[in-house]
Design an enzyme around this catalytic site. Structure first.
Site, short mmCIF file in Angstrom:
data_model
loop_
_atom_site.label_atom_id
_atom_site.label_comp_id
_atom_site.label_asym_id
_atom_site.label_seq_id
_atom_site.Cartn_x
_atom_site.Cartn_y
_atom_site.Cartn_z
N THR A 75 -3.61 -5.98 0.39
CA THR A 75 -3.16 -7.08 -0.46
C THR A 75 -3.17 -8.43 0.26
OG1 THR A 75 -1.79 -5.59 -1.77
CG2 THR A 75 -1.25 -7.93 -1.88
N ASN A 96 -1.49 -6.36 5.91
CA ASN A 96 -0.19 -6.77 5.39
C ASN A 96 0.81 -6.92 6.53
OD1 ASN A 96 -1.12 -6.70 2.73
ND2 ASN A 96 -0.47 -4.58 2.42
N ASP A 301 -0.91 -2.64 -9.01
CA ASP A 301 -0.93 -1.97 -7.71
C ASP A 301 0.19 -0.94 -7.61
OD1 ASP A 301 -2.01 -1.95 -4.84
OD2 ASP A 301 0.12 -2.36 -4.47
N ASP A 348 -7.72 -7.95 -5.28
CA ASP A 348 -7.57 -8.00 -3.83
C ASP A 348 -8.10 -6.76 -3.14
OD1 ASP A 348 -5.61 -6.44 -4.97
OD2 ASP A 348 -3.99 -7.14 -3.67
N HIS A 349 -8.39 -5.71 -3.91
CA HIS A 349 -8.95 -4.46 -3.39
C HIS A 349 -9.02 -3.48 -4.55
CE1 HIS A 349 -4.90 -2.77 -3.62
NE2 HIS A 349 -4.47 -3.82 -2.92
N HIS A 482 -5.54 2.60 -0.68
CA HIS A 482 -6.73 1.79 -0.43
C HIS A 482 -6.73 1.33 1.02
CE1 HIS A 482 -3.89 -1.57 -0.68
NE2 HIS A 482 -3.38 -0.91 -1.70
#
Length: 541
Positions: A75, A96, A301, A348-349, A482
């Site tokens: 993220t 992160n 998420d 973001d992913h 992820h």
């Protein structure tokens, strides 16, 4: 005569410049949908209405082959990369959380002990963008307009609000759940919350979402996702099965009260509510200077981590997000004006299918035993070097060597790195391993090596990087996660829509760092100072 010619030419250019600036959108709306895989656009397409995702896709420009071009796909790095136009190699948000080699401790990407919370007595507001090393396009817009164009960042997650808004933002707001249920900020931006934020926080809006979460449509029509009752989902404490419906009011006490909203589509609705209040409260898009609002939808998420990418819960979350996007676009039409604003939407992913589910359908996948790997490695260190202290830290699949111990033992850094690589590659479910020396001395242009290099920051990253097998994760047997450089984590949507944007689509490969320079080019402003992406000229009208 020449005097009048020069006067005419001067007036001509001045007029054109004014027209050029007036041609800019009144508001740029950057949307990041946390953990959104590209195939959520196509898999759930028939369940979307006409005014949300479909409007963006059909009236805007769809980059169908858009990818992250670095590892790790988390993220913090994702949001930073979207808005800075570069990768962790330059903007410095390598994860992160990461191990700080100078401070000798773990740090969080948005934490800042030098600031204080605003809107709460907890430490949840002690945050700022100070660890991000480069500017965002929103910073450059502020600089270009002599700080007259505003920037507001909004998300449930602090990092999802702070990093996109950049260093010069007027404000960033994030949601503090638990027993408070409030949007908060930090003294990096302000000393007290604006009146409109106080009004929102006291409006009981967050508490209004303590209701029953059932499917938006009849669950029997959700044929694009797996069965509702299965062994691949987490669920909530206090409810035996991860099946619809969920009575959030009765479940909240055992699930950190307001925090339960984050793991439901209502967290996205609350984010939309606050974004609309921000546009009104800050008078965004109401003058000649382009404003920027960054909106990160975090609940997608939380739901994905909890229930997995093939769940009924994730499908319902996207169906409901589609309704929130429609509500947002209609509000922008009415308050900014149709054709007067520009939107981009990305993620973001992505996320991996739950490995236990993949195993059930005979796709290679599995779970990593990091404790066993650690035991093996410590045994190797003890037998080879007589001590485990030669390793200072293992973090984010990176090994940090203790340089003081290295010197005391008279060892060579490059040889030690390679010895660690040779050892790690023998371990179960380790696919590849690379040294920091190779990351700084070799120019990789393709494959996982190039992605690792784009994510490698020489001052912040470790001395050895380890890559796990495809679809193997260190996680519970329920839910998705992820972080890799594989397609399920890198392939995410990229939609452009609104003023200055062509209508169409492309299968040409685009990468996340292309977004910021594209928006910068559209606005006629400087690119972010560390940008490595390229403007997508086929997108801009």
């Amino acid at each position: 005569m020449s005097k009048y010619i020069f006067l005419f030419v001067g007036l001509f250019f001045a007029t054109n410049t004014a027209q050029s600036q007036n041609d800019n959108p009144k508001l740029v709306v950057g949307i990041v949908v946390d953990q959104m895989r590209y195939d959520y656009l196509t898999r759930f397409y028939d369940k979307y209405g006409e005014g949300g995702f479909k409007r963006l896709m059909n009236e805007g420009f769809n980059c169908k082959n858009n990818h992250f071009n670095y590892v790790p796909t988390y993220t913090g790095p994702g949001h930073a990369s979207v808005y800075t136009g570069t990768t962790p190699k330059y903007h410095g948000i390598i994860s992160n959380n990461w191990y700080d080699k100078t401070l000798k401790t773990d740090v969080y990407c948005a934490s800042d002990a030098k600031v204080n919370s605003v809107g709460t007595s907890s430490d949840a507001g002690k945050m700022s963008p100070h660890r991000m090393l480069t500017t965002t396009f929103s910073d450059e817009n502020r600089l270009f307009t002599q700080m007259q164009g505003k920037t507001i960042g909004i998300a449930l997650k602090d990092r999802g609000a702070i990093l996109p808004a950049g260093h010069t933002a007027n404000a960033a707001y994030w949601f503090h759940g638990k027993d408070e249920g409030r949007f908060i900020s930090s003294t990096y931006y302000m000393n007290v919350l604006p009146k409109w934020v106080d009004n929102f926080n006291t409006s009981n809006k967050a508490a209004s979402y303590f209701k029953v979460w059932d499917t938006y449509y009849d669950i029997s029509t959700y044929t694009e996702s797996g069965t509702d009752n299965n062994s691949f989902e987490g669920g909530f404490k206090g409810k035996e099965d991860a099946t619809f419906p969920y009575d959030l009011n009765s479940l909240k006490a055992k699930n950190r009260n307001f925090d339960i909203l984050k793991s439901t589509p209502f967290g996205n609705s609350l984010t939309t509510d606050f974004a609309l209040a921000a546009i009104n409260g800050e008078h965004l898009g109401q003058d000649q200077f382009t404003d920027v609002i960054t909106i990160s939808y975090s609940s997608t998420d939380y739901v994905g981590h909890n229930f997995g990418v093939n769940s009924k819960e994730i499908q319902d979350t996207y169906i409901r997000l589609d309704k929130d996007l429609e509500r947002l676009l209609q509000f922008l039409d009415a308050n900014i004006g149709k054709g007067e604003y520009t939107v981009f939407l990305t993620s973001d992913h992505g996320a991996v299918d739950v490995p236990s589910y993949l195993q059930s359908v005979k796709v290679p996948a599995g779970y990593l035993d990091y404790n066993k790997r650690k035991e093996q490695f410590q045994k190797f260190l003890k037998e080879t070097y007589g001590t485990t202290e030669i390793v200072e830290k293992v973090s984010n699949n990176q090994i940090f060597i203790n340089k003081e111990k290295l010197k005391a033992l008279g060892l060579n850094l490059q040889k030690l790195e390679q010895d660690f690589v040779n050892e790690q590659i023998t371990y179960k479910n380790v696919a590849k391993a690379y040294t920091a020396t190779s990351m700084t001395s070799t120019n990789f242009t393709t494959g996982i090596e190039a992605l690792l290099q784009n994510g490698f920051n020489q001052k912040r990253s470790g001395d050895v990087i380890v890559v796990d097998d495809i679809a193997y994760i260190a996680y519970s047997r329920t839910g998705s996660t992820h972080g890799s450089g594989l397609n399920y984590d890198t392939h995410v949507p990229l939609l452009f829509f609104g003023k200055g944007i062509k209508k169409g689509h492309t299968y040409k490969k685009t990468v996340i760092p292309d977004i910021a320079p594209t928006i910068s080019a559209l606005l006629g402003i400087s690119f972010p100072n560390g940008s490595t992406g390229q403007p997508l000229e086929f997108v801009v009208d």
